[in-house]
Every structure is written in C-alpha cells, then in structure tokens.
Design an enzyme around this catalytic site. Sequence first.
Site, PDB file in Angstrom:
ATOM      1  N   LYS A  92       0.854  -1.196   0.000  1.00 39.53           N
ATOM      2  CA  LYS A  92       0.000   0.000   0.000  1.00 39.53           C
ATOM      3  C   LYS A  92       0.893   1.250   0.000  1.00 39.53           C
ATOM      4  O   LYS A  92       1.941   1.205   0.667  1.00 39.53           O
ATOM      5  CB  LYS A  92      -0.928   0.005   1.216  1.00 39.53           C
ATOM      6  CG  LYS A  92      -1.815  -1.218   1.336  1.00 39.53           C
ATOM      7  CD  LYS A  92      -2.984  -1.204   0.380  1.00 39.53           C
ATOM      8  CE  LYS A  92      -3.795  -2.473   0.496  1.00 39.53           C
ATOM      9  NZ  LYS A  92      -4.971  -2.488  -0.412  1.00 39.53           N
ATOM     10  N   LYS A 127     -13.079  -5.442   7.060  1.00 36.75           N
ATOM     11  CA  LYS A 127     -13.878  -4.345   6.492  1.00 36.75           C
ATOM     12  C   LYS A 127     -14.890  -4.808   5.463  1.00 36.75           C
ATOM     13  O   LYS A 127     -15.782  -4.034   5.096  1.00 36.75           O
ATOM     14  CB  LYS A 127     -12.933  -3.302   5.863  1.00 36.75           C
ATOM     15  CG  LYS A 127     -12.247  -3.750   4.585  1.00 36.75           C
ATOM     16  CD  LYS A 127     -11.304  -2.686   4.014  1.00 36.75           C
ATOM     17  CE  LYS A 127     -10.695  -3.134   2.707  1.00 36.75           C
ATOM     18  NZ  LYS A 127      -9.634  -2.214   2.193  1.00 36.75           N
ATOM     19  N   HIS A 144      -7.614 -13.624  -6.802  1.00 36.22           N
ATOM     20  CA  HIS A 144      -8.313 -12.516  -6.144  1.00 36.22           C
ATOM     21  C   HIS A 144      -9.740 -12.527  -6.674  1.00 36.22           C
ATOM     22  O   HIS A 144      -9.986 -12.933  -7.801  1.00 36.22           O
ATOM     23  CB  HIS A 144      -7.630 -11.190  -6.473  1.00 36.22           C
ATOM     24  CG  HIS A 144      -8.036 -10.057  -5.566  1.00 36.22           C
ATOM     25  ND1 HIS A 144      -9.276  -9.467  -5.605  1.00 36.22           N
ATOM     26  CD2 HIS A 144      -7.349  -9.429  -4.578  1.00 36.22           C
ATOM     27  CE1 HIS A 144      -9.344  -8.521  -4.682  1.00 36.22           C
ATOM     28  NE2 HIS A 144      -8.185  -8.479  -4.035  1.00 36.22           N
ATOM     29  N   LYS A 185       1.646  -9.698  -2.191  1.00 40.91           N
ATOM     30  CA  LYS A 185       0.933  -9.714  -3.457  1.00 40.91           C
ATOM     31  C   LYS A 185       0.729  -8.317  -4.004  1.00 40.91           C
ATOM     32  O   LYS A 185       0.680  -7.339  -3.248  1.00 40.91           O
ATOM     33  CB  LYS A 185      -0.431 -10.390  -3.331  1.00 40.91           C
ATOM     34  CG  LYS A 185      -1.358  -9.734  -2.319  1.00 40.91           C
ATOM     35  CD  LYS A 185      -2.713 -10.394  -2.249  1.00 40.91           C
ATOM     36  CE  LYS A 185      -3.640  -9.930  -3.330  1.00 40.91           C
ATOM     37  NZ  LYS A 185      -3.996  -8.496  -3.219  1.00 40.91           N
ATOM     38  N   ASP A 200      -1.632  -5.482  -5.575  1.00 38.05           N
ATOM     39  CA  ASP A 200      -3.035  -5.208  -5.316  1.00 38.05           C
ATOM     40  C   ASP A 200      -3.852  -5.586  -6.563  1.00 38.05           C
ATOM     41  O   ASP A 200      -3.282  -5.745  -7.645  1.00 38.05           O
ATOM     42  CB  ASP A 200      -3.244  -3.732  -4.959  1.00 38.05           C
ATOM     43  CG  ASP A 200      -4.146  -3.614  -3.751  1.00 38.05           C
ATOM     44  OD1 ASP A 200      -3.848  -2.798  -2.860  1.00 38.05           O
ATOM     45  OD2 ASP A 200      -5.129  -4.383  -3.687  1.00 38.05           O
ATOM     46  N   GLU A 201      -5.162  -5.732  -6.416  1.00 44.38           N
ATOM     47  CA  GLU A 201      -5.975  -6.225  -7.526  1.00 44.38           C
ATOM     48  C   GLU A 201      -5.934  -5.293  -8.726  1.00 44.38           C
ATOM     49  O   GLU A 201      -6.138  -5.735  -9.870  1.00 44.38           O
ATOM     50  CB  GLU A 201      -7.425  -6.466  -7.095  1.00 44.38           C
ATOM     51  CG  GLU A 201      -8.256  -5.236  -6.807  1.00 44.38           C
ATOM     52  CD  GLU A 201      -7.992  -4.628  -5.429  1.00 44.38           C
ATOM     53  OE1 GLU A 201      -8.499  -3.540  -5.146  1.00 44.38           O
ATOM     54  OE2 GLU A 201      -7.200  -5.239  -4.671  1.00 44.38           O
TER      55      GLU A 201
HETATM   56  C1  CAP Z   1      -7.073  -5.325   1.344  1.00 50.04           C
HETATM   57  C2  CAP Z   1      -7.228  -5.322  -0.184  1.00 50.04           C
HETATM   58  C3  CAP Z   1      -7.949  -6.555  -0.741  1.00 50.04           C
HETATM   59  C4  CAP Z   1      -9.289  -6.860  -0.177  1.00 50.04           C
HETATM   60  C5  CAP Z   1     -10.121  -7.774  -1.071  1.00 50.04           C
HETATM   61  C6  CAP Z   1      -7.971  -4.094  -0.600  1.00 50.04           C
HETATM   62  O1  CAP Z   1      -6.353  -4.216   1.767  1.00 50.04           O
HETATM   63  O2  CAP Z   1      -5.983  -5.262  -0.805  1.00 50.04           O
HETATM   64  O3  CAP Z   1      -8.049  -6.336  -2.121  1.00 50.04           O
HETATM   65  O4  CAP Z   1      -9.119  -7.523   1.005  1.00 50.04           O
HETATM   66  O5  CAP Z   1     -11.318  -8.109  -0.447  1.00 50.04           O
HETATM   67  O6  CAP Z   1      -7.610  -3.602  -1.674  1.00 50.04           O
HETATM   68  O7  CAP Z   1      -8.912  -3.680   0.034  1.00 50.04           O
HETATM   69  P1  CAP Z   1      -6.352  -3.823   3.322  1.00 50.04           P
HETATM   70  P2  CAP Z   1     -11.771  -9.626  -0.310  1.00 50.04           P
HETATM   71  O8  CAP Z   1      -5.669  -4.914   4.067  1.00 50.04           O
HETATM   72  O9  CAP Z   1      -5.580  -2.540   3.367  1.00 50.04           O
HETATM   73  O10 CAP Z   1      -7.758  -3.660   3.736  1.00 50.04           O
HETATM   74  O11 CAP Z   1     -10.641 -10.335   0.345  1.00 50.04           O
HETATM   75  O12 CAP Z   1     -13.002  -9.564   0.549  1.00 50.04           O
HETATM   76  O13 CAP Z   1     -12.030 -10.101  -1.663  1.00 50.04           O
HETATM   77 MG    MG Z   2      -6.617  -5.049  -2.723  1.00 44.73          MG
END
Ligand code: CAP
Ligand code: MG
Length: 413
Positions: A154, A311, A271, A180, A182-183
Amino acid sequence: MANPYNNYLALQETVDKTKHIIATFTMKVEGEPFDKTAGGVAAESSVGTWTDVGLEDKAIWDRLHAKVIALDESCGSLTIAYPLDLFEMGSIPQLLSSIAGNVFGLKEVIGLRLEDIEFPEVYVKSFPGPALGITGVRNLTGVADSPLLGSIIKPKLGLSSAQHAEACMKVWNEGVNLVKDDENLTSMTFNNFYTRVDEVTKRMKKKNYLQIGMAKIHAFNITASYEEMMKRANYVRDAGANCLMMDVLTAGFSGVQGIRNRNYGLMIHGHRAMHAAFTRSHQFGMSMLVIAKLARLAGVDSFHTGTVVGKMEGEKNEVVTINNFLRSDWYGLKTVLPTASGGLHPGHIPDLVSILGKDMLFNFGGGIHGHPDGTSAGARAVVQSLKATLAGIPLAQAKNSPELQRALEKWKV
Ligand code: CAP
Ligand code: MG
C-alpha cells in the site's frame, strides 16, 4: 397449445447424480405460476425456449433436457438436474453460459440466485484443479502448520517498481511469507509489470528468498488480455519467481483456465475483485460458494473468501462453509488455501485463528503499511501477534513485542 415449460417438471423423478450436475437456486416470480417458471428456468438453461420447435426430436429431448427435481415456493427454492451431455467437459465459461446465462433475464423471474452446484466426479476430474494446493504452498514456504502471513503493498498504486520491491523486502525480512500486488496493480506507467518482476526477483535472489522449502512468495498480478497474461506468466516463470496472481472474475474463468492449463508449475493466487456485484444481493446473482467451487476447478492455489472480522461483508457461517469446502477432499482435486483479507490488523489475529483456523493465509495491507512506525514495524507486529496467539498468550501481555503494542494502541479490536 400447452406451454413447453411445464414439461421440464420432474418432481417425482430420482436422477443419477453421477450423470447430472445439480444446481440449487432461490427464485422469486411475478405474474406466472412458480412451478411453470421453474420449468422455464430449466428449459432456458438446457435445450428449451418459449415455444415448441420443429427440429427438436424425442431423442434430443430425452437425452438433454434439464429437470426440475425439487421446488418449494414457500422459501423460493428450486433444484434442477442437468444431464452431463449438456456440458463441454473442462469448460467453466460454457457451464456458466448454460446454468447462469439467460435465466437471470426472464421477465417473470423477479429474483434468481444460484446458491450451489453439485458436480459429479467425472466432471470434476475433467479439470486439472490447483497445481500446488495447500500442501504444495506449505512445502514451498516451509510453513508446516501455522497460518501463512501475507501483505499487500500500500498504497495500492503509485509506487515505482523499485519502491514496491523495497517494501516487499522490508516485509519478508521480518518474517512475513507472502506479498501480493493489489488487484488493480498490473502494468502502469509508473510501475511497469516487467520492471517490477525484475526489481523484486533481483532482491529475492540476493537474499535467497526463492529457495523451495523456505521460500518467500510474491504474487505478480498478471491480469490483462489473455495473450498479454501468457506473456507475463512466461516472464515470471523465466525470472525464476514462484507465483502468479489473477483477478479471477475480471480476467474471467477462460483466462484463469487458460493460464492454469499451460502448467507453469507456479502457485496461482486468486483474487475475487468484483465478486460482490454477483454475490452481495440476495435477490439476483450467485453465492460465493459457487464462485469458490469454480475457482478450485479452474486451478487457483489460494483464494479470497472473507475475514468475518474485517472491512468486507461476509457472514461467519458462509465464510467457514466455503473454507471447509476448499480444504475438503473433492474427487482428488488439490485443496485451496483460503485467504482472509480486508481491513485486517495485528489485533485481529486471535479472532482469525479461532474463527477460521490455521490452514489459512492472513493478508494485511493497511494493517502492516499503516503501522505508526512504518512497514518493517507493521510486519514485525503481525509476526509477534501470530506468535503470541499460537502460544495462547493474550496480545496485551505478549512480551518483547513493542511493535505489536504500538499497533494495538492505534487499532483497537
Ligand atoms: C485489502 C485489499 C484486498 C481486499 C479484497 C484491498 O487491503 O488489498 O483487495 O481484502 O477483499 O484492496 O482492500 P487492506 P476480499 O488490508 O488494506 O484492507 O478479500 O473480501 O475479496
Ligand atoms: Mg486489494
């Protein structure tokens, strides 16, 4: 003229589950009888349409028509059995185009959700499934039975490839197992995919972080058009790295299957970005369990399933049910490591372990990089938290864990 939809009702019939795919829906109807509409869903997702057609002979009908084998209007449940010959073995796109295709658009259907799909052995075995599975990921990292710890760099976007790689090293150096992308981090003007692979693997090799049995993992997000995904996967393999990441729903199951079927021998982290557009509404869409089953068939080794405490939405029962499925024996297909991610910080680890167990990957983005003393301290805090949790020590009493205590000050559980 009798409406052909009624012909799909077979409520007295018992079907051979080894020769049928069984789908369970929740349905809401308006302006038509529930059972007739149930027949319509079976028709439109198998061989039928709104009227009888001349070319359809009895042989086609007998062999291919789907059957409504159970329905309960009081709770809106509908179960349809689909003969296996309706499906192309090994193709998730064709399966979805059948069972989860046009049916959501029928006028009289004012609610339809695909809750679960039961697959017969022969169909499941037409997919390679995960290449590594939980055992393979554990063998790669040398983490025998405790949860694996992961991080998402991040901010999600904005760092250069070198800055990204430096942050990865800080996290791994403190004992975290996986990092990883991020998406939405793919190949950006300020962080080119190929440069990122070079910057990261260069540093991993210097610290011997790619040695099987004690490896660190970097999940490189290859999500892109298919031919570009192939090029990126080749590059990751040729760089000697160990893990690909794909946004399973946005890249599409065709893309995920295509990459898995090329047998790179690399871990695939899945993801589920965009899943909530399908899974969140209880009126239209499909359950996360269905998506998790398809992801396992497609061949991911780890997959996001929810945190219960973080969250993102996701009820405990649903998340636990999905995780148990991903770890279960499924006609010999390898298991998938459930991944809890989203709004997690070190204070959550005791709950995560007690609710979700140890065969898990716990991912921290803000929960590491948002630590008051920075990324290294954040990584130390999650490692300290896991250590204390596995030793049964309440976090506030954990000794020699200043970073953890700082984190607990900032983020209350
Ligand atoms: C978490 C995260 C993930 C989410 C995906 C985000 O970051 O990188 O993509 O957890 O959700 O972009 O929000 P944080 P899920 O740790 O900073 O929250 O796992 O429910 O698919
Ligand atoms: Mg993410």
